[in-house]
Design a protein around this motif. Structure first.
Motif, PDB file in Angstrom:
ATOM      1  N   ILE A   1       0.926  -1.250   0.035  1.00 18.25           N
ATOM      2  CA  ILE A   1       0.008   0.178   0.132  1.00 18.25           C
ATOM      3  C   ILE A   1       0.793   1.195  -0.091  1.00 18.25           C
ATOM      4  O   ILE A   1       2.201   1.154   0.554  1.00 18.25           O
ATOM      5  N   ASP A   2       0.261   2.495  -0.248  1.00 20.33           N
ATOM      6  CA  ASP A   2       1.058   3.593  -0.462  1.00 20.33           C
ATOM      7  C   ASP A   2       0.546   4.370   0.676  1.00 20.33           C
ATOM      8  O   ASP A   2       1.412   5.540   1.255  1.00 20.33           O
ATOM      9  N   CYS A   3      -0.547   4.348   1.228  1.00 23.67           N
ATOM     10  CA  CYS A   3      -1.051   5.215   2.274  1.00 23.67           C
ATOM     11  C   CYS A   3      -2.127   4.511   2.974  1.00 23.67           C
ATOM     12  O   CYS A   3      -3.117   3.757   2.485  1.00 23.67           O
ATOM     13  N   MET A   4      -2.119   4.725   4.327  1.00 28.43           N
ATOM     14  CA  MET A   4      -2.975   4.357   5.174  1.00 28.43           C
ATOM     15  C   MET A   4      -3.328   5.147   6.333  1.00 28.43           C
ATOM     16  O   MET A   4      -2.657   5.429   6.979  1.00 28.43           O
ATOM     17  N   HIS A   5      -4.783   5.485   6.603  1.00 27.52           N
ATOM     18  CA  HIS A   5      -4.879   6.235   7.873  1.00 27.52           C
ATOM     19  C   HIS A   5      -5.429   5.087   9.014  1.00 27.52           C
ATOM     20  O   HIS A   5      -5.710   4.316   8.821  1.00 27.52           O
ATOM     21  N   LEU A   6      -4.978   5.925  10.085  1.00 26.24           N
ATOM     22  CA  LEU A   6      -5.190   4.830  11.570  1.00 26.24           C
ATOM     23  C   LEU A   6      -6.352   5.797  12.187  1.00 26.24           C
ATOM     24  O   LEU A   6      -5.941   6.734  12.478  1.00 26.24           O
ATOM     25  N   ASN A   7      -7.183   5.146  12.610  1.00 28.21           N
ATOM     26  CA  ASN A   7      -8.152   5.741  13.693  1.00 28.21           C
ATOM     27  C   ASN A   7      -7.787   5.298  15.049  1.00 28.21           C
ATOM     28  O   ASN A   7      -7.707   4.002  15.513  1.00 28.21           O
ATOM     29  N   LEU A   8      -6.988   6.313  15.598  1.00 28.51           N
ATOM     30  CA  LEU A   8      -6.350   5.878  17.037  1.00 28.51           C
ATOM     31  C   LEU A   8      -7.526   5.370  18.079  1.00 28.51           C
ATOM     32  O   LEU A   8      -7.181   4.649  18.856  1.00 28.51           O
ATOM     33  N   HIS A   9      -8.686   5.985  17.852  1.00 28.93           N
ATOM     34  CA  HIS A   9      -9.794   5.333  18.965  1.00 28.93           C
ATOM     35  C   HIS A   9     -10.297   4.036  18.573  1.00 28.93           C
ATOM     36  O   HIS A   9     -10.575   3.330  19.568  1.00 28.93           O
ATOM     37  N   LYS A  10      -9.971   3.613  17.437  1.00 30.78           N
ATOM     38  CA  LYS A  10     -10.261   2.449  17.042  1.00 30.78           C
ATOM     39  C   LYS A  10      -9.266   1.267  17.422  1.00 30.78           C
ATOM     40  O   LYS A  10      -9.512   0.350  18.351  1.00 30.78           O
ATOM     41  N   THR A  11      -8.047   1.392  16.870  1.00 31.78           N
ATOM     42  CA  THR A  11      -6.997   0.535  17.110  1.00 31.78           C
ATOM     43  C   THR A  11      -6.449   0.583  18.501  1.00 31.78           C
ATOM     44  O   THR A  11      -5.836  -0.278  19.122  1.00 31.78           O
ATOM     45  N   PHE A  12      -6.097   1.899  18.989  1.00 31.36           N
ATOM     46  CA  PHE A  12      -5.205   2.396  20.041  1.00 31.36           C
ATOM     47  C   PHE A  12      -5.984   2.921  21.105  1.00 31.36           C
ATOM     48  O   PHE A  12      -5.402   3.779  21.913  1.00 31.36           O
ATOM     49  N   SER A  13      -7.292   2.746  21.309  1.00 32.10           N
ATOM     50  CA  SER A  13      -8.133   2.503  22.878  1.00 32.10           C
ATOM     51  C   SER A  13      -8.397   4.169  23.177  1.00 32.10           C
ATOM     52  O   SER A  13      -8.794   4.168  24.164  1.00 32.10           O
ATOM     53  N   THR A  14      -8.116   5.392  22.337  1.00 34.18           N
ATOM     54  CA  THR A  14      -8.438   6.637  22.823  1.00 34.18           C
ATOM     55  C   THR A  14     -10.088   6.436  22.828  1.00 34.18           C
ATOM     56  O   THR A  14     -10.764   5.728  21.780  1.00 34.18           O
ATOM     57  N   PRO A  15     -10.536   7.215  23.716  1.00 30.50           N
ATOM     58  CA  PRO A  15     -12.042   7.007  23.983  1.00 30.50           C
ATOM     59  C   PRO A  15     -12.848   7.612  22.587  1.00 30.50           C
ATOM     60  O   PRO A  15     -12.564   8.489  22.156  1.00 30.50           O
ATOM     61  N   HIS A  16     -14.155   6.931  22.489  1.00 27.56           N
ATOM     62  CA  HIS A  16     -14.968   7.528  21.405  1.00 27.56           C
ATOM     63  C   HIS A  16     -15.592   8.637  21.851  1.00 27.56           C
ATOM     64  O   HIS A  16     -16.178   9.693  20.957  1.00 27.56           O
ATOM     65  N   GLY A  17     -15.941   9.002  23.108  1.00 26.31           N
ATOM     66  CA  GLY A  17     -16.329  10.230  23.575  1.00 26.31           C
ATOM     67  C   GLY A  17     -17.681  10.616  23.010  1.00 26.31           C
ATOM     68  O   GLY A  17     -18.030  11.658  22.709  1.00 26.31           O
ATOM     69  N   GLY A  18     -18.489   9.689  22.724  1.00 29.61           N
ATOM     70  CA  GLY A  18     -19.852   9.937  22.192  1.00 29.61           C
ATOM     71  C   GLY A  18     -19.781  10.476  20.662  1.00 29.61           C
ATOM     72  O   GLY A  18     -20.771  11.357  20.271  1.00 29.61           O
ATOM     73  N   GLY A  19     -18.788  10.237  20.161  1.00 30.95           N
ATOM     74  CA  GLY A  19     -18.511  10.821  18.708  1.00 30.95           C
ATOM     75  C   GLY A  19     -17.245  11.700  18.292  1.00 30.95           C
ATOM     76  O   GLY A  19     -17.085  12.139  17.108  1.00 30.95           O
ATOM     77  N   GLY A  20     -16.261  11.506  19.245  1.00 29.31           N
ATOM     78  CA  GLY A  20     -15.195  12.240  19.058  1.00 29.31           C
ATOM     79  C   GLY A  20     -14.544  12.984  20.249  1.00 29.31           C
ATOM     80  O   GLY A  20     -15.324  12.822  21.410  1.00 29.31           O
ATOM     81  N   PRO A  21     -13.678  13.849  20.101  1.00 24.62           N
ATOM     82  CA  PRO A  21     -12.632  14.059  19.279  1.00 24.62           C
ATOM     83  C   PRO A  21     -11.887  12.700  18.789  1.00 24.62           C
ATOM     84  O   PRO A  21     -11.517  11.759  19.529  1.00 24.62           O
ATOM     85  N   GLY A  22     -11.467  12.376  17.457  1.00 27.77           N
ATOM     86  CA  GLY A  22     -10.575  11.416  16.874  1.00 27.77           C
ATOM     87  C   GLY A  22      -9.238  11.787  16.798  1.00 27.77           C
ATOM     88  O   GLY A  22      -8.858  12.720  17.314  1.00 27.77           O
ATOM     89  N   SER A  23      -8.275  11.129  15.949  1.00 25.74           N
ATOM     90  CA  SER A  23      -7.269  11.361  15.521  1.00 25.74           C
ATOM     91  C   SER A  23      -6.771  10.374  14.636  1.00 25.74           C
ATOM     92  O   SER A  23      -7.081   9.166  14.745  1.00 25.74           O
ATOM     93  N   GLY A  24      -6.306  10.779  13.314  1.00 20.79           N
ATOM     94  CA  GLY A  24      -6.198  10.013  12.158  1.00 20.79           C
ATOM     95  C   GLY A  24      -4.878  10.071  11.465  1.00 20.79           C
ATOM     96  O   GLY A  24      -4.793  10.615  10.224  1.00 20.79           O
ATOM     97  N   PRO A  25      -3.764   9.879  12.218  1.00 17.49           N
ATOM     98  CA  PRO A  25      -2.491   9.816  11.526  1.00 17.49           C
ATOM     99  C   PRO A  25      -2.525   8.781  10.092  1.00 17.49           C
ATOM    100  O   PRO A  25      -3.265   7.941  10.174  1.00 17.49           O
ATOM    101  N   VAL A  26      -1.667   9.326   9.128  1.00 18.88           N
ATOM    102  CA  VAL A  26      -1.618   8.866   7.857  1.00 18.88           C
ATOM    103  C   VAL A  26      -0.277   8.274   7.536  1.00 18.88           C
ATOM    104  O   VAL A  26       0.773   9.108   7.550  1.00 18.88           O
ATOM    105  N   VAL A  27      -0.104   6.969   7.378  1.00 14.75           N
ATOM    106  CA  VAL A  27       1.197   6.572   7.230  1.00 14.75           C
ATOM    107  C   VAL A  27       1.493   6.434   5.351  1.00 14.75           C
ATOM    108  O   VAL A  27       0.567   6.186   4.769  1.00 14.75           O
ATOM    109  N   LEU A  28       2.718   6.770   5.010  1.00 14.41           N
ATOM    110  CA  LEU A  28       2.861   7.035   3.766  1.00 14.41           C
ATOM    111  C   LEU A  28       4.128   6.336   3.209  1.00 14.41           C
ATOM    112  O   LEU A  28       4.999   5.962   3.980  1.00 14.41           O
TER     113      LEU A  28
END
Lengths: 125, 507, 446
Positions: free
Chosen positions: B271-298
C-alpha cells in the motif's frame, strides 16, 4: 387507466400541450418511505433527459430524481417545501415536483403507460 | 407494555430520572463560578460592546453537576456493557490514558510555545510516530489529521499532489461497493470522480473487475483491509501489483487495522498510504462521537508530499517544520488544521501501546479475531452468515434468518437494547441485505460472549416463533422508546427557544 | 496483560468450538509471505507504574503554561476551567459511549448536543449551530465549502486579518475544487478594504473578529457589500470568550460563523483536540456540514432527541455529501457546554469583562513604558511592535521563565513588516505581577 407516462427511473409524466408535469411514482414513494425533504430545481433551469433535476430525501436515504425529458423548468411545486409528506400522500397529484417545457416531444415515445409500468415494477420487486 | 400502575408523580422511574434542558432551569443572577469584580477601565472595544442579554441560563455548580450526571445516565457505554459495533471497534478505554493526557506537561502546553520549552511533547509525537511506522512497516507518517476521515482526506490529497508533481492529471478513484461512505465523499473533495468496484461471491474485491477498471486515468484505489465484511482481502498482493502497474496509488482505509496489528504490516502488502483511527485500534475514547485522531502512514513515493507541520530530530533536539521554506526537499501540499495534531489523543495512544507492548498488541489482535470467529461459529446456525469464515475481527450476517417473521434488522437491534446490549452495526455494508455486522473486540471475556450468544439465539427463536409485535414495540426499558425521526427531519428543531408566551409576559 | 480478559484455557476451548487448530490458522487468508511469525521490534508490555513513570518524565521536559507568566494567544487562549468540568466529562457514560446513532440509549449525548447547539447559536447571535467540527480552522474551511454550495459560486476572498493557519487550512481544503482564493496581505494597520475585492464569482468573504492582530471592527458594512453582490459573509473567531463582551456576528449580518471554541471548557492540549463551532442562518441549514441533534418525540409522546438531517452526511450521500466528516469533537463540545452552563449569563459576561479589563491594564502599562501597541481596539490580545525581531526576544524570555507571546513571524515567516511584531494575549489567569514582569522584560526590547 390514467393518462400518465412512466420512466424506468420511476418518474411519472403528464403532458399538456408542450408542458410536462413530473413527479415520482406511487411505487417509488413506497420504496422511499416517509419523505422528509425535496430539493427542487430553480425555475428557468435547463434540464436534460436522465440528468439530475431534484433530490428527494427520506430519513435514511437521499435519491436523485432525474429529468425524464429534456427542456426548461417552468414551475416547481413550492408546497413541497413546507409539506414534503404530500409526496407520500398524493404522489401523482398534489405531490408533483416540477413542470418542464419540452424541447423534444418525441422523447415521450420511449415511456411506459401505466399497465406497462406496473408490469415493470412487478418484475423489479 | 407498561401500564398506568407503574406511572409515578414525577415521571421518574427509580434510577431512571427525567431531566429538563439546562435552559429550563434558569434563575437570573445565579452562577456556577465565582469571579472577581473586573477592574474599572475605559473600554477599548471600539464601541462594539454587546448590547443585549445573551440568554444563557444561570445555575449553581451542584445543579450543573446533577444535570450532566443525570444526562450521562441515559447513555449506553463500553464501561457499562458490550458494544458489538462492527467496524467501529468499541474497545476498553484504559484510565491510565486519561491520567497521562491530563499531566500539565502535556495538557497545559500552548502549540506555539518556543520549541525549547516543548521538547518532551515533540519527543512524544516522535515516539508515537516510531511505534506507528514500526507496526505498519511504512517509512513515514503524517500526524496532524484530526480524525479518520480527515486522515483519509490527507492521504488522498497527498496522492493527488504526488501525481500532479509528475504532471499526471488522473481523474478517477476506484472504491469497492463495501466501502465506508467517507471514501467516496473524500474522493469528491479531492476533485475525483468515483467508480464502484463490485465484490466477488466470497465477499472480496473482484480482482478482474478491478483490473478492467484500472487504466491511466485512475489516480487511486481505496481499499479497506480487512474489509467491511470482516474478511481479509486474500488477493491484496495481486491488487497492489495491478494498481501500481497502472501507475495509480493504493490507498488503504485503516479503520480495521485492529484485526492485524502485530501480525501483518500494511507496508508489506504494497500500500502507499493508510490512515489509522487511534480511537479504534489504540483505545482513545470514542467520547460520544469524537474527538478522533487520524495519522496517515505513507510510502516513500508519497512521503515528500505530506502536509505541514511535522517533527524532525536534529542535533539540538526536536523541532517542528511549520512552513514550506523549512521543508528541505519535501513539497508539502498544505495544512490540515490549525495546529500540530491531536496531542491529547497521541498521549493516550502511546500510553496504550506502551502498556500492551509489541507482544500485547499482537495478542490483542489475535484475541479480537478469536472472539469474532467464536461468534461466527456459535451463531452461524441461528443467524444467516453472509460469507464463509474464517473472519477477521468482525463477522457479517444478513437478515435471511428473519425472512417471513415480519421482524426487520432494526427491530431485532431494538430488542437487543432491551436485553442490555448495544446493537451491532446495521444495514452496513450495503452489499448484503439487512446487514448485521458484529465486532466483539479483544475486550470481551468469554463469559460476556457466551451471554451475548445465548441472547442472540433466544431472540432469533422468538422472532421465528412469531412474536413480531414484541420486536416492533422494542425497546421498552430505555429512557425513551423509538423516536420519530421523520418528524425531526421534516420540521427540524435544532435549538431551544424561549416560550413565546413567557417572553411576552416578561416584557 | 491487564486489558485482555481471555485466559489460555478460554482460548483453547474457543478454538475447539470454532473447529480451528490454532489462532494462526484463523489468519489463513493472509498470504504466507507477509505473515509475521514474531512480534515486531518494539518494547514488550509494561505495568501501569512503568508507563506512568516514562510518560511523566516526558511531560517534565516541557514548560507547562501554568508554571510561568504566560501571554500566548494567536488562536489558543489559556483560561481557567472549573474542576467539575473535568470530572463530568470523565464519567464513563460520556467518555466511552459511541456516536448517538441509537437514540434510545444515547439521550444523554443527544441532549447535551442540543444544549451545545443552542448555546453556540445564542452566543454567536445566529439561528442554528451544528454539533461541532474538528477545530476553528477546519470550521473556517468548511464554511467556505458551504458558501460555495449555497451561492453556487466558486471563489473565496480571505481577509488579511485571518489567522494564517486558518488561511492555509482553507486553501488546502479547496485546493482541488476549481476555486480562486484571493488572500489579502496582512492587515497590520486595519485599513483593509475587503469589500472592493468582491466580484461576480465570489461565494464568500471570510473575515476574522477580532482579527489576528487583535483589532475589532464593525462588520455590518462588509456584510452589506457581500449581500449586495450575492455573496455570503463568513465570520471567523479565534477567541469565543470575546462574545461575552462583543456584539455578536449574527447582529452584524454574518451568514456563517466559524469559531474555535476550545477556550471554554478545554485545556490548551498543545494544539489538539480542539472544538470547532459552526453556526449559520436557518435558511442554509440543509447545506450545513457536520452532525445535528434535533428535537422530536418518542412513541409514547415524550420529548427526546435524535441525530437529524443525516441525509447530508457521508454515510448516506457518499460522494454527494456536504462534507466527508464522520466525527464531531464530542467530548470537547461536552466540556464547552458544561463550562458555559456553569458560567451562565452573568459568569460569561464577567469572564469576558475581566479578560478585557486586564488587557486594557496591560496596554496602559505598555504605553507608560514606551512599548508600542499597534492595534487601537482589542478584546484580549495586543500586537506589540518591538525594536528588534520578536522571535529571539521570545526565546530569550522563555529562558528567563516568561512565555511572552507569539511572534507574528512564527505564523508568517519571511515578511519584514511582521518580523518585529509580537502578539500578547491576556486572560483571567494573568496576575498583576505577571504583567509587571512582562512589561519590564519587553521594555528592554522596545
Amino acid at each position: 387507466m390514467s393518462d400518465l407516462k412512466y420512466s424506468k427511473e420511476h418518474e411519472w409524466i403528464r403532458l399538456e400541450d408542450d408542458i410536462a408535469t413530473v413527479g415520482i411514482s406511487n411505487f417509488a414513494q413506497e420504496q422511499l418511505g416517509d419523505v422528509v425533504f425535496v430539493e427542487l430545481p430553480e425555475v428557468g433551469k435547463q434540464v436534460v433527459q436522465n440528468g439530475d433535476a431534484a433530490v428527494v430525501e427520506s430519513v435514511k436515504a437521499a435519491s436523485e430524481v432525474y429529468a425524464p425529458l429534456t427542456g426548461k423548468i417552468v414551475e416547481v411545486n413550492a408546497a413541497l417545501e413546507e409539506d414534503p409528506e404530500l409526496v407520500n400522500q398524493s404522489p401523482t397529484g398534489d405531490g408533483w415536483f416540477m413542470k418542464i417545457r419540452l424541447s423534444d416531444a418525441s422523447q415521450l415515445d420511449g415511456m411506459m403507460d401505466e399497465a406497462a409500468y406496473n408490469d415493470f415494477t412487478a418484475s423489479q420487486s | 407494555m407498561e401500564g398506568n400502575s407503574t406511572d409515578t408523580y414525577t415521571g421518574n422511574r427509580g434510577l431512571r430520572l427525567e431531566e429538563p434542558l439546562i435552559f429550563e432551569q434558569d434563575a437570573p443572577g445565579r452562577s456556577g463560578v465565582d469571579l472577581p469584580e473586573p477592574p474599572p477601565v475605559q473600554s477599548r472595544l471600539g464601541g462594539l460592546d454587546r448590547p443585549d442579554a445573551i440568554g444563557l441560563p444561570g445555575l449553581s455548580e451542584p445543579q450543573v453537576v446533577r444535570h450532566y450526571t443525570r444526562l450521562s445516565q441515559k447513555n449506553y457505554a463500553i464501561d457499562a456493557g458490550f458494544y458489538p459495533l462492527g467496524s467501529c471497534t468499541m474497545k476498553h478505554n484504559p484510565r491510565l490514558n486519561e491520567k497521562m493526557a491530563r499531566l500539565p506537561g502535556f495538557a497545559d502546553l500552548h502549540p506555539l510555545q518556543p520549541e525549547a520549552t516543548v521538547q518532551g511533547a515533540l519527543r512524544l509525537i516522535d515516539t508515537l510516530a516510531h511505534w506507528i511506522k514500526t507496526l505498519t512497516g511504512m517509512p513515514a507518517v503524517a500526524m496532524s489529521p484530526a480524525a479518520g476521515a480527515h486522515g483519509e482526506l490527507c492521504g488522498l490529497m497527498t496522492a493527488r499532489t504526488a501525481l500532479e508533481a509528475r504532471g499526471d492529471g488522473r481523474k478517477r478513484v476506484l472504491v469497492p461497493d463495501s466501502a465506508h461512505g467517507t471514501n467516496p465523499a473524500t474522493a469528491a473533495i479531492c476533485g475525483y470522480a468515483v467508480e464502484a468496484i463490485p465484490l466477488n461471491d466470497r465477499g472480496r474485491v473482484d480482482l478482474n473487475a478491478l483490473k478492467d477498471a484500472l487504466d491511466e486515468d485512475v489516480a487511486a484505489f481505496m481499499l479497506t483491509n480487512p474489509n467491511t465484511c470482516g474478511l481479509f482481502e486474500d488477493e491484496i498482493l495481486e491488487q497492489a501489483q495491478a494498481v501500481h502497474d497502472a501507475g495509480a496509488f493504493f490507498y488503504c482505509d485503516g479503520a480495521n487495522f485492529n484485526a492485524i496489528v502485530g501480525r501483518v504490516r500494511p507496508g508489506d502488502l504494497g500500500i502507499d498510504c493508510m490512515h489509522l483511527n487511534l480511537h479504534k485500534t489504540f483505545s482513545t475514547p470514542h467520547g460520544g462521537g469524537g474527538p478522533g485522531s487520524g495519522p496517515v502512514v505513507l510510502s516513500e513515493a508519497l512521503a515528500d508530499y505530506a502536509p505541514r507541520p511535522w517533527v524532525v530530530h536534529g542535533e539540538d533536539g526536536f523541532s517542528l517544520v511549520e512552513h514550506e521554506d523549512e521543508a528541505a526537499q519535501a513539497a508539502p501540499y498544505g495544512r490540515m488544521k490549525a495546529f500540530h495534531g491531536q496531542m491529547g489523543m497521541f498521549v493516550r495512544a502511546l500510553a496504550y501501546m506502551m502498556s500492551h507492548g509489541s507482544d500485547g498488541l499482537r495478542q490483542a489482535s489475535s484475541d479480537a479475531v478469536l472472539n469474532a470467529n467464536y461468534l461466527l461459529a456459535s451463531l452461524s446456525k441461528e443467524l444467516s452468515l453472509a460469507y464463509d469464515g474464517p473472519c477477521m475481527h468482525e463477522v457479517l450476517f444478513d437478515d435471511g434468518f428473519l425472512k417471513g417473521t415480519d421482524v426487520t434488522t432494526l427491530d431485532f437491534a431494538k430488542a437487543m437494547i432491551d436485553e442490555g446490549f448495544h446493537p451491532m452495526t446495521m444495514y452496513f455494508p450495503l452489499v448484503v441485505h439487512g446487514a448485521l455486522l458484529m465486532e466483539p473486540t479483544e475486550t470481551e471475556s468469554r463469559e460476556s460472549l457466551d451471554q451475548f450468544i445465548e441472547t442472540m439465539r433466544h431472540l432469533a427463536k422468538r422472532a421465528k416463533d412469531g412474536d413480531a409485535q414484541a420486536f416492533h414495540d422494542a425497546p421498552v426499558h430505555t429512557p425513551r422508546r423509538r423516536l420519530d425521526e421523520t418528524a425531526a427531519a421534516r420540521r427540524p428543531i435544532l435549538r431551544w427557544r424561549p416560550d413565546p408566551v413567557q417572553g411576552e409576559a416578561a416584557e | 496483560m491487564r486489558y485482555l480478559p481471555l485466559t489460555e484455557a478460554d482460548r483453547r476451548d474457543m478454538l475447539v468450538v470454532i473447529g480451528a487448530p490454532s489462532v494462526d490458522s484463523l489468519f489463513s487468508d493472509v498470504p504466507d509471505s507477509v505473515h509475521l511469525a514474531e512480534p515486531v521490534d518494539l518494547p514488550a508490555h509494561q505495568g501501569e507504574l512503568e508507563v506512568e513513570r516514562a510518560l511523566t518524565a516526558m511531560a517534565a521536559e516541557n514548560m507547562a503554561a501554568g508554571s510561568v507568566p504566560f501571554f500566548l494567544g494567536a488562536g489558543a487562549y489559556r483560561h481557567h476551567v472549573p474542576a467539575s468540568v473535568n470530572h463530568l466529562i470523565q464519567r464513563g457514560e460520556f467518555l466511552t459511549s459511541y456516536t448517538p446513532y441509537q437514540p434510545e440509549v444515547s439521550q444523554g449525548t443527544l441532549q447535551y448536543l442540543f444544549e451545545f447547539q443552542t448555546q453556540v447559536a445564542l452566543i454567536t447571535g445566529m439561528d442554528v449551530a451544528n454539533a461541532s467540527m474538528y477545530d476553528g480552522a477546519t470550521s473556517c474551511a468548511e464554511a467556505a465549502l458551504m458558501a460555495r454550495r449555497v451561492t453556487r459560486k466558486a471563489d473565496v476572498v480571505l481577509s488579511g486579518g485571518l489567522h494564517p493557519h486558518y488561511t492555509e487550512t482553507t486553501e488546502t481544503l479547496l485546493k482541488f475544487l476549481d476555486s480562486t482564493i484571493d488572500v489579502l496581505p496582512p492587515d497590520i494597520d486595519g485599513n483593509e478594504d475587503i469589500a472592493a475585492q468582491i466580484a461576480d464569482g465570489t461565494a464568500c468573504v471570510v473575515v476574522q473578529y477580532p482579527d489576528m492582530f487583535g483589532r475589532v471592527r464593525d462588520l455590518q458594512p462588509i456584510a452589506d457589500a457581500c449581500h449586495d453582490a450575492g455573496a455570503l459573509l463568513v465570520v471567523v473567531m479565534n477567541e469565543v470568550v470575546a462574545l461575552g463582551a462583543l456584539k455578536p456576528p449574527g447582529d452584524m449580518g454574518a451568514d456563517i460563523v466559524a469559531a474555535e471554541g476550545r477556550s471554554i471548557g478545554n485545556p490548551l492540549n498543545f494544539g489538539g483536540p480542539y472544538v470547532g463551532l459552526f453556526a449559520a442562518r436557518e435558511k442554509y441549514v440543509r447545506q450545513m456540514p457536520g452532525r445535528l441533534a434535533g428535537e422530536t418525540v418518542d412513541v409514547d409522546g415524550k420529548r427526546g432527541w435524535v441525530l437529524t438531517l443525516s441525509t447530508r452526511e457521508q454515510h448516506i450521500r457518499r460522494e454527494k455529501a456536504t462534507s466527508n466528516i464522520c466525527t464531531n469533537s464530542g467530548l470537547c463540545a461536552l466540556a464547552f457546554t458544561i463550562h458555559l452552563s456553569l458560567l451562565g449569563e452573568d459568569g460569561f459576561r464577567r469572564l469576558a469583562a475581566i479578560n478585557h479589563a486586564k488587557t486594557v491594564q496591560l496596554a496602559d502599562r505598555f504605553a507608560a513604558a514606551g512599548i508600542e501597541v499597534v492595534n487601537d481596539t482589542f478584546f484580549n490580545e495586543l500586537t506589540v511592535r518591538l525594536a528588534e525581531p520578536a522571535a529571539p526576544v521570545v526565546d530569550r524570555l522563555a529562558v528567563e521563565g516568561i512565555l511572552a507571546g507569539v511572534p507574528v513571524s512564527r505564523l508568517r515567516p519571511g515578511d519584514d513588516a511582521l518580523t518585529n511584531l509580537l502578539l500578547v494575549a491576556v486572560t483571567e489567569t494573568v496576575t498583576d505581577d505577571d504583567m509587571d514582569r512582562l512589561c519590564a522584560a519587553l521594555k528592554e526590547a522596545a
